[in-house]
Design a protein around this motif. Structure first.
Motif, PDB file in Angstrom:
ATOM      1  N   ALA A  72     -29.637  -0.176  -8.358  1.00  0.00           N
ATOM      2  CA  ALA A  72     -30.743  -0.020  -7.410  1.00  0.00           C
ATOM      3  C   ALA A  72     -31.767  -1.131  -7.594  1.00  0.00           C
ATOM      4  O   ALA A  72     -32.157  -1.449  -8.722  1.00  0.00           O
ATOM      5  CB  ALA A  72     -31.399   1.345  -7.594  1.00  0.00           C
ATOM      6  N   GLU A  73     -32.222  -1.694  -6.473  1.00  0.00           N
ATOM      7  CA  GLU A  73     -33.247  -2.732  -6.528  1.00  0.00           C
ATOM      8  C   GLU A  73     -34.648  -2.155  -6.478  1.00  0.00           C
ATOM      9  O   GLU A  73     -35.621  -2.841  -6.819  1.00  0.00           O
ATOM     10  CB  GLU A  73     -33.072  -3.689  -5.349  1.00  0.00           C
ATOM     11  CG  GLU A  73     -31.692  -4.319  -5.248  1.00  0.00           C
ATOM     12  CD  GLU A  73     -31.279  -4.472  -3.807  1.00  0.00           C
ATOM     13  OE1 GLU A  73     -31.652  -5.499  -3.203  1.00  0.00           O
ATOM     14  OE2 GLU A  73     -30.586  -3.578  -3.284  1.00  0.00           O
ATOM     15  N   ALA A  74     -34.764  -0.901  -6.019  1.00  0.00           N
ATOM     16  CA  ALA A  74     -36.076  -0.284  -5.870  1.00  0.00           C
ATOM     17  C   ALA A  74     -35.953   1.224  -6.078  1.00  0.00           C
ATOM     18  O   ALA A  74     -34.879   1.800  -5.930  1.00  0.00           O
ATOM     19  CB  ALA A  74     -36.656  -0.574  -4.484  1.00  0.00           C
ATOM     20  N   ILE A  75     -37.087   1.845  -6.420  1.00  0.00           N
ATOM     21  CA  ILE A  75     -37.135   3.290  -6.629  1.00  0.00           C
ATOM     22  C   ILE A  75     -38.211   3.881  -5.741  1.00  0.00           C
ATOM     23  O   ILE A  75     -39.370   3.443  -5.758  1.00  0.00           O
ATOM     24  CB  ILE A  75     -37.429   3.640  -8.105  1.00  0.00           C
ATOM     25  CG1 ILE A  75     -36.277   3.206  -9.002  1.00  0.00           C
ATOM     26  CG2 ILE A  75     -37.692   5.145  -8.259  1.00  0.00           C
ATOM     27  CD1 ILE A  75     -36.499   3.497 -10.482  1.00  0.00           C
ATOM     28  N   HIS A  76     -37.830   4.894  -4.952  1.00  0.00           N
ATOM     29  CA  HIS A  76     -38.799   5.656  -4.166  1.00  0.00           C
ATOM     30  C   HIS A  76     -39.105   6.936  -4.932  1.00  0.00           C
ATOM     31  O   HIS A  76     -38.211   7.730  -5.206  1.00  0.00           O
ATOM     32  CB  HIS A  76     -38.225   5.996  -2.783  1.00  0.00           C
ATOM     33  CG  HIS A  76     -39.262   6.471  -1.812  1.00  0.00           C
ATOM     34  ND1 HIS A  76     -40.050   7.586  -2.038  1.00  0.00           N
ATOM     35  CD2 HIS A  76     -39.664   5.977  -0.599  1.00  0.00           C
ATOM     36  CE1 HIS A  76     -40.877   7.755  -1.023  1.00  0.00           C
ATOM     37  NE2 HIS A  76     -40.672   6.790  -0.142  1.00  0.00           N
ATOM     38  N   PRO A  77     -40.384   7.180  -5.279  1.00  0.00           N
ATOM     39  CA  PRO A  77     -40.697   8.331  -6.127  1.00  0.00           C
ATOM     40  C   PRO A  77     -40.924   9.636  -5.364  1.00  0.00           C
ATOM     41  O   PRO A  77     -41.127  10.678  -5.994  1.00  0.00           O
ATOM     42  CB  PRO A  77     -41.987   7.888  -6.820  1.00  0.00           C
ATOM     43  CG  PRO A  77     -42.679   7.069  -5.771  1.00  0.00           C
ATOM     44  CD  PRO A  77     -41.576   6.337  -5.030  1.00  0.00           C
ATOM     45  N   GLY A  78     -40.905   9.590  -4.018  1.00  0.00           N
ATOM     46  CA  GLY A  78     -41.201  10.806  -3.257  1.00  0.00           C
ATOM     47  C   GLY A  78     -42.632  11.237  -3.471  1.00  0.00           C
ATOM     48  O   GLY A  78     -43.550  10.416  -3.510  1.00  0.00           O
ATOM     49  N   SER A  96     -44.510  10.313  -8.941  1.00  0.00           N
ATOM     50  CA  SER A  96     -44.994   9.492  -7.826  1.00  0.00           C
ATOM     51  C   SER A  96     -46.370   8.880  -8.083  1.00  0.00           C
ATOM     52  O   SER A  96     -46.693   7.828  -7.533  1.00  0.00           O
ATOM     53  CB  SER A  96     -45.031  10.310  -6.535  1.00  0.00           C
ATOM     54  OG  SER A  96     -45.918  11.404  -6.665  1.00  0.00           O
ATOM     55  N   GLU A  97     -47.206   9.520  -8.896  1.00  0.00           N
ATOM     56  CA  GLU A  97     -48.540   8.993  -9.177  1.00  0.00           C
ATOM     57  C   GLU A  97     -48.698   8.698 -10.665  1.00  0.00           C
ATOM     58  O   GLU A  97     -49.775   8.856 -11.232  1.00  0.00           O
ATOM     59  CB  GLU A  97     -49.600   9.984  -8.695  1.00  0.00           C
ATOM     60  CG  GLU A  97     -49.594  10.153  -7.180  1.00  0.00           C
ATOM     61  CD  GLU A  97     -50.628  11.146  -6.691  1.00  0.00           C
ATOM     62  OE1 GLU A  97     -51.678  10.711  -6.186  1.00  0.00           O
ATOM     63  OE2 GLU A  97     -50.383  12.359  -6.812  1.00  0.00           O
ATOM     64  N   MET A 148     -58.018  10.500  -3.615  1.00  0.00           N
ATOM     65  CA  MET A 148     -57.014   9.715  -2.914  1.00  0.00           C
ATOM     66  C   MET A 148     -55.665   9.974  -3.567  1.00  0.00           C
ATOM     67  O   MET A 148     -55.506   9.839  -4.784  1.00  0.00           O
ATOM     68  CB  MET A 148     -57.321   8.226  -2.959  1.00  0.00           C
ATOM     69  CG  MET A 148     -56.300   7.391  -2.185  1.00  0.00           C
ATOM     70  SD  MET A 148     -56.723   5.642  -2.141  1.00  0.00           S
ATOM     71  CE  MET A 148     -55.396   5.007  -1.091  1.00  0.00           C
ATOM     72  N   ASN A 149     -54.702  10.383  -2.763  1.00  0.00           N
ATOM     73  CA  ASN A 149     -53.337  10.574  -3.239  1.00  0.00           C
ATOM     74  C   ASN A 149     -52.576   9.275  -3.013  1.00  0.00           C
ATOM     75  O   ASN A 149     -52.383   8.850  -1.872  1.00  0.00           O
ATOM     76  CB  ASN A 149     -52.658  11.735  -2.509  1.00  0.00           C
ATOM     77  CG  ASN A 149     -53.247  13.068  -2.926  1.00  0.00           C
ATOM     78  OD1 ASN A 149     -53.302  13.391  -4.110  1.00  0.00           O
ATOM     79  ND2 ASN A 149     -53.714  13.846  -1.972  1.00  0.00           N
ATOM     80  N   THR A 150     -52.134   8.689  -4.115  1.00  0.00           N
ATOM     81  CA  THR A 150     -51.525   7.353  -4.053  1.00  0.00           C
ATOM     82  C   THR A 150     -50.016   7.461  -3.830  1.00  0.00           C
ATOM     83  O   THR A 150     -49.209   6.946  -4.615  1.00  0.00           O
ATOM     84  CB  THR A 150     -51.839   6.587  -5.342  1.00  0.00           C
ATOM     85  OG1 THR A 150     -51.444   7.380  -6.472  1.00  0.00           O
ATOM     86  CG2 THR A 150     -53.312   6.290  -5.446  1.00  0.00           C
ATOM     87  N   ARG A 151     -49.649   8.135  -2.761  1.00  0.00           N
ATOM     88  CA  ARG A 151     -48.240   8.401  -2.453  1.00  0.00           C
ATOM     89  C   ARG A 151     -48.145   8.891  -1.018  1.00  0.00           C
ATOM     90  O   ARG A 151     -49.160   9.086  -0.342  1.00  0.00           O
ATOM     91  CB  ARG A 151     -47.700   9.484  -3.390  1.00  0.00           C
ATOM     92  CG  ARG A 151     -48.555  10.767  -3.370  1.00  0.00           C
ATOM     93  CD  ARG A 151     -47.943  11.886  -4.157  1.00  0.00           C
ATOM     94  NE  ARG A 151     -48.852  12.993  -4.390  1.00  0.00           N
ATOM     95  CZ  ARG A 151     -49.179  13.923  -3.524  1.00  0.00           C
ATOM     96  NH1 ARG A 151     -48.692  13.869  -2.282  1.00  0.00           N
ATOM     97  NH2 ARG A 151     -49.995  14.907  -3.830  1.00  0.00           N
ATOM     98  N   LEU A 152     -46.928   9.136  -0.587  1.00  0.00           N
ATOM     99  CA  LEU A 152     -46.700   9.803   0.688  1.00  0.00           C
ATOM    100  C   LEU A 152     -47.070  11.272   0.528  1.00  0.00           C
ATOM    101  O   LEU A 152     -46.893  11.849  -0.550  1.00  0.00           O
ATOM    102  CB  LEU A 152     -45.221   9.679   1.057  1.00  0.00           C
ATOM    103  CG  LEU A 152     -44.829   9.912   2.526  1.00  0.00           C
ATOM    104  CD1 LEU A 152     -45.438   8.853   3.419  1.00  0.00           C
ATOM    105  CD2 LEU A 152     -43.312   9.920   2.656  1.00  0.00           C
TER     106      LEU A 152
END
Length: 659
Positions: free
Chosen positions: A75-81, A86-87, A288-292
């Motif tokens: 994997a080149e990238a990770i999405h933390p959801g 995620s934070e 502030m939530n630093t995620r989706l």
């Protein structure tokens, strides 16, 4: 663009990210715990990697295991959801150290907003309006007590290191402060590994309005308008909508500008949400939530944009796809969160196998985001959300009408859920008028949380049709023409009938059903009915009764029936009038677990005398702590659990005898 990404999460958000990745031609790698080996997100992904045992701390929160899985999968990238890592700034740094792109903001931005106390100081310097309160590092009881007296009551205690309602308590008087602080700090330590709290003035009728912001690595900042998330229980969102009811253009522009100022102040990149609390004409920065966010689908619905795609493009170094001027609001969207919980028991989490699950069709402005399928289990290890159901319409009234129809078409059997509460909220006049605030559920609890009424005639008719349909064709194959073997209630003299004894709770109703070709005549408590029905290939019923046609479904296990009719579910029991009476319920001296969970602390011991209200033990489920107290004065006869034990819902924990 990336060729392969890993999703460091589970459930509906993992499935959500996989869908966008697949549409963009990106290979999606999932991760899973031992408990999630057969989960929906694992089945959807191109491949999945095992992280460890079921507890999140031993699997999804293990940074080194996630990084190793990403490397092994190429994997080149990770999405933390959202949730989990995620934070977590350390996780973002670990990704960078491994040469893997973190699909989120820079670690410094996460740290800047990771502490609510530090974030408020930063926002004050940036000129973003704040709620009066205490955000200091000194957590000594004397300092917190003095700050609380200065702020005044009621006040709000909040965990500095996290969100989601964990470690959040309302204190209405000085006498409640000590216990509330202990509970808030305990929940914060369990959920975030940090027991620091902050204190704020508690606004009595506030609205929770948040702004979706986005920034890229080229210095561009914009917002995608607002969401109203005021309908909450236990400080966690239940209903979210966009745009916010009653929001005018001037206030939207002011809040959007403040949100972008907050993002600029910390050098933000990616998707983020700036949350405000608003009362009257004023609005104040909360966090502030630093995620989706969980509620991002309503923003996607009104803007026509895929925010996960935006995240991927920004993380790959591309500029934002649109400018602020190009964004427009189209219509209205409302989202509800379907949880496995029991609103009648103070929203205690519910667990178990999902025996039956039907969602509305994803068409006509309806969207369903879920990570649960029929047959899956809801466990104590993870969040109890089953699905998000989203409706988009040309205006708020149209969106609410579509959402109500979608909820009426939703069927679930197994764990207790808040489905009835969601429908009750949508039908409440104040909600339909847009008069919402964070105390809405508590204020209208008498109506919203009222026990369900008795099964209506439509549900009773469906139950009778189901029971008669099951008996047709059950004649003795050795003598199929014998009238004594017929399942049609044939009688030698008079019309044939079948008496059905159906219990709902303690009440038993006797229905007399007269089978007829294509249906039956049914004697009901509120009048007879002629019923025609057919059984579909999926087991659903199509009924005609009282001049109207309607669908229904009945699930039967032994003598238990679950009837879905007219958008509601009713649990009935088929009673044999000749069977012995049921045994009495549990003794009053048995203290039972109100929810499945882990015993954190046992404060009672055999032989101990306790007063009414004394804390016997502390139970935790899904990061919510509950103190189990003595219902009356007495003596502890026995303790049936120890700290660290996992207990099921209804398990006996303590036995009490007379004092």
């Amino acid at each position: 663009m990336f060729e392969t990404i890993l999703i460091a999460n589970r459930g509906e958000i993992a499935c959500r990210v996989i869908r966008t990745a697949r549409r963009m031609g990106i290979r999606a790698v999932a991760v899973h715990s031992e408990a999630d080996a057969g989960a929906m997100h694992v089945a959807m992904a191109d491949e999945s990697r095992l992280l460890g045992p079921a507890p999140a701390r031993e699997s999804y929160l293990r940074i080194e295991a996630v990084i190793a899985a990403a490397r092994a999968a190429g994997a080149e990238a990770i999405h933390p959801g959202y949730g989990f890592l995620s934070e977590n700034a350390e996780f973002a740094e670990a990704c960078a150290g491994a040469g893997i792109r973190f699909i989120g903001p820079p670690p410094a931005a996460i740290r800047a907003m990771g502490s609510k106390s530090a974030a408020k100081a930063l926002m004050e310097h940036a000129g973003v309006p704040l709620v009066p309160g205490y955000h200091g590092e000194d957590q000594s009881p004397a300092v917190l007590r003095e700050a609380a007296n200065r702020i005044g009551f009621p006040l709000l205690i909040k965990a500095s290191a996290g969100g989601g309602g964990k470690g959040m308590k309302v204190v209405r008087s000085a006498g409640e402060l000590e216990e509330a602080l202990a509970l808030a700090k305990g929940e914060a330590l369990s959920a975030f590994g940090d027991d620091h709290v902050l204190l704020e003035r508690y606004l009595t009728r506030p609205r929770h309005i948040e702004i979706q912001v986005f920034a890229d690595g080229h210095g561009n900042f914009l917002h995608l308008f607002e969401r109203d998330c005021s309908i909450q229980r236990r400080h966690q969102k239940v209903v979210e909508e966009a745009p916010a009811p009653g929001m005018d253009a001037a206030r939207r522009e002011a809040m959007g500008r403040a949100a972008c100022d907050a993002a600029r102040a910390i050098g933000y990149v990616g998707a983020g949400t700036v949350e405000f609390i608003a009362e009257g004409e004023a609005f104040h920065f909360m966090e502030m939530n630093t995620r989706l966010q969980v509620e991002h689908p309503v923003t996607e619905a009104i803007t026509g944009q895929d925010l996960v795609e935006w995240q991927l493009r920004v993380a790959a170094g591309q500029p934002l796809p649109l400018t602020q001027q190009a964004l427009r609001i189209a219509g209205h969207a409302v989202e509800v969160r379907l949880y496995a919980e029991d609103p009648a028991r103070d929203f205690a989490p519910s667990t178990g196998r999902v025996e039956h699950l039907r969602f509305p069709a994803a068409a006509g402005g309806i969207r369903v985001d879920t990570g649960i399928r029929e047959g899956d289990a809801v466990t104590v290890h993870y969040d109890p959300m089953i699905a998000k159901i989203i409706a988009h319409g040309p205006d708020r009234a149209g969106a609410l009408a579509r959402l109500d129809q979608a909820l009426a078409a939703t069927e679930i059997a197994g764990p207790a859920t808040n489905l009835g509460l969601l429908r009750a909220i949508l039908q409440q006049p104040e909600f339909r008028a847009g008069a919402v605030d964070t105390g809405f559920i508590e204020r209208h609890g008498g109506v919203l949380l009222a026990p369900p009424g008795a099964a209506p005639r439509t549900a009773l008719a469906a139950a009778a049709a189901h029971l008669l349909a099951r008996r047709v064709g059950s004649a003795d194959p050795a003598d199929p023409h014998s009238p004594w073997a017929e399942a049609t209630a044939w009688r030698m003299n008079g019309d044939g009938f079948q008496d059905l004894h159906l219990a709902e709770g303690e009440a038993v109703q006797v229905l007399r059903a007269f089978p007829q070709p294509g249906g039956l005549r049914l004697e009901l408590p509120d009048g007879d009915a002629e019923i025609a029905f057919t059984v579909g290939p999926d087991g659903g019923l199509a009924l005609q009764m009282d001049g109207r046609a309607f669908p229904a479904r009945v699930l039967q296990e032994s003598n238990r029936l679950m009837v879905f009719a007219d958008g509601a579910a009713h649990a009935l029991r088929l009673v044999d009038p000749l069977s012995p009476a049921a045994s009495e319920g549990p003794a009053a001296g048995r203290i039972l677990a109100p929810m499945p969970g882990r015993v954190l602390e046992v404060l009672a011991s055999p032989g101990q005398s306790v007063q009414r209200g004394a804390v016997l033990l502390v139970l935790e489920a899904m990061k919510v702590q509950m103190r189990i107290v003595a219902p009356a004065a007495g003596t502890v006869v026995a303790v049936h659990c120890a700290a660290g034990d996992l207990v099921e819902d209804g398990a006996e924990m303590v036995s009490l005898g007379p004092g």
